[in-house]
Design an enzyme around this catalytic site. Structure first.
Site, mmCIF file in Angstrom:
data_model
loop_
_atom_site.group_PDB
_atom_site.id
_atom_site.type_symbol
_atom_site.label_atom_id
_atom_site.label_comp_id
_atom_site.label_asym_id
_atom_site.label_seq_id
_atom_site.Cartn_x
_atom_site.Cartn_y
_atom_site.Cartn_z
ATOM 1 C CE LYS A 189 89.244 50.585 -46.513
ATOM 2 N NZ LYS A 189 88.273 49.060 -46.637
ATOM 3 C CE1 TYR A 202 90.387 47.520 -51.339
ATOM 4 C CE2 TYR A 202 90.168 48.381 -52.070
ATOM 5 C CZ TYR A 202 89.662 48.956 -50.918
ATOM 6 O OH TYR A 202 89.921 49.643 -49.379
ATOM 7 C CG ASN A 223 86.679 47.703 -43.701
ATOM 8 O OD1 ASN A 223 86.103 48.894 -44.534
ATOM 9 N ND2 ASN A 223 85.953 46.210 -44.091
ATOM 10 C CG HIS A 272 93.670 49.047 -47.289
ATOM 11 N ND1 HIS A 272 92.972 48.100 -48.050
ATOM 12 C CD2 HIS A 272 95.367 49.339 -47.197
ATOM 13 C CE1 HIS A 272 94.864 47.379 -48.573
ATOM 14 N NE2 HIS A 272 95.381 48.861 -47.854
ATOM 15 C CD GLU A 320 98.165 47.194 -50.309
ATOM 16 O OE1 GLU A 320 98.893 47.432 -48.790
ATOM 17 O OE2 GLU A 320 97.298 46.797 -50.195
HETATM 18 N N1 UDP Z 1 84.677 44.402 -49.127
HETATM 19 C C1 UDP Z 1 83.478 44.462 -49.149
HETATM 20 N N2 UDP Z 1 82.544 42.997 -49.245
HETATM 21 C C2 UDP Z 1 82.836 41.979 -49.052
HETATM 22 C C3 UDP Z 1 84.715 42.057 -48.998
HETATM 23 C C4 UDP Z 1 85.014 43.005 -48.448
HETATM 24 O O1 UDP Z 1 82.787 45.337 -49.491
HETATM 25 O O2 UDP Z 1 82.639 40.918 -48.815
HETATM 26 C C5 UDP Z 1 85.801 45.972 -48.943
HETATM 27 C C6 UDP Z 1 85.506 46.121 -47.604
HETATM 28 O O3 UDP Z 1 86.343 47.917 -47.517
HETATM 29 C C7 UDP Z 1 87.086 45.178 -47.541
HETATM 30 C C8 UDP Z 1 88.389 45.264 -48.982
HETATM 31 O O4 UDP Z 1 86.568 44.899 -49.824
HETATM 32 O O5 UDP Z 1 88.290 46.159 -46.137
HETATM 33 C C9 UDP Z 1 89.317 44.380 -49.228
HETATM 34 O O6 UDP Z 1 88.856 43.114 -49.044
HETATM 35 P P1 UDP Z 1 90.079 42.456 -48.425
HETATM 36 O O7 UDP Z 1 89.459 40.990 -48.485
HETATM 37 O O8 UDP Z 1 90.985 42.870 -48.884
HETATM 38 O O9 UDP Z 1 89.976 42.731 -46.715
HETATM 39 P P2 UDP Z 1 90.707 43.545 -45.894
HETATM 40 O O10 UDP Z 1 92.730 43.459 -46.451
HETATM 41 O O11 UDP Z 1 90.189 45.413 -46.108
HETATM 42 O O12 UDP Z 1 90.285 43.043 -44.564
HETATM 43 MG MG MG Z 2 92.772 43.796 -48.447
#
Ligand code: UDP
Ligand code: MG
Length: 134
Positions: free
Chosen positions: A11, A51, A114, A117, A128
């Protein structure tokens, strides 16, 4: 066991902080192969597709702005059970839950920014990879 391909994306915070090399080393140290990679800028349309499960969340506008704040490194990563394996290497979504030793556990200090991805299932990995590599 099966050889899988997963979609991994470093990211904008990872690129900006100069952590791409260290994160890629962890992926390679694990024995996974990077079979394709490209730097790219994401559009709002692409992000709303990627997303789709989050577009109605209150944090979505902030997430989209962050994901468009700079380039990302898109990668296809291959290895035995690489989809779950990469999720384990990445660590939990919420930075405070991500275990030490994981990429997010060691480098992330916010949940939005974080670093990385990774696809969460064979279905999303296929979709994807197609979305970002055609
Ligand atoms: N995210 C966020 N706030 C939240 C949850 C998710 O900003 O409370 C962001 C974070 O960057 C995360 C992304 O949205 O990696 C996608 O969320 P997902 O639940 O798919 O998590 P991931 O698969 O990335 O662990
Ligand atoms: Mg995810």
């Amino acid at each position: 066991m099966a050889v899988e391909r997963t979609y991994i994306m470093l990211k904008p915070d990872c690129v900006r902080r100069g952590l791409m090399g260290r994160v890629i080393s962890r992926i390679e140290d694990k024995g996974y192969k990077i079979v394709d990679a490209k730097m790219m800028h994401l559009t709002s349309d692409k992000l709303r597709e990627h997303y789709a499960h989050l577009v109605d969340k209150p944090f979505y506008p902030n997430l989209e702005a962050f994901m468009m704040s700079g380039p990302v490194l898109a990668m296809i990563v291959e290895g035995e059970n690489a989809i779950l394996g990469m999720r384990n290497l990445m660590g939990a979504t919420k930075f405070e839950d991500a275990a030490a030793g994981t990429i997010r556990g060691d480098f992330a200090n916010t949940t939005t920014e974080n670093l990385i991805h990774g696809s969460d299932s064979p279905e999303t990995a296929g979709a994807e990879i197609k979305r970002f590599f055609g």
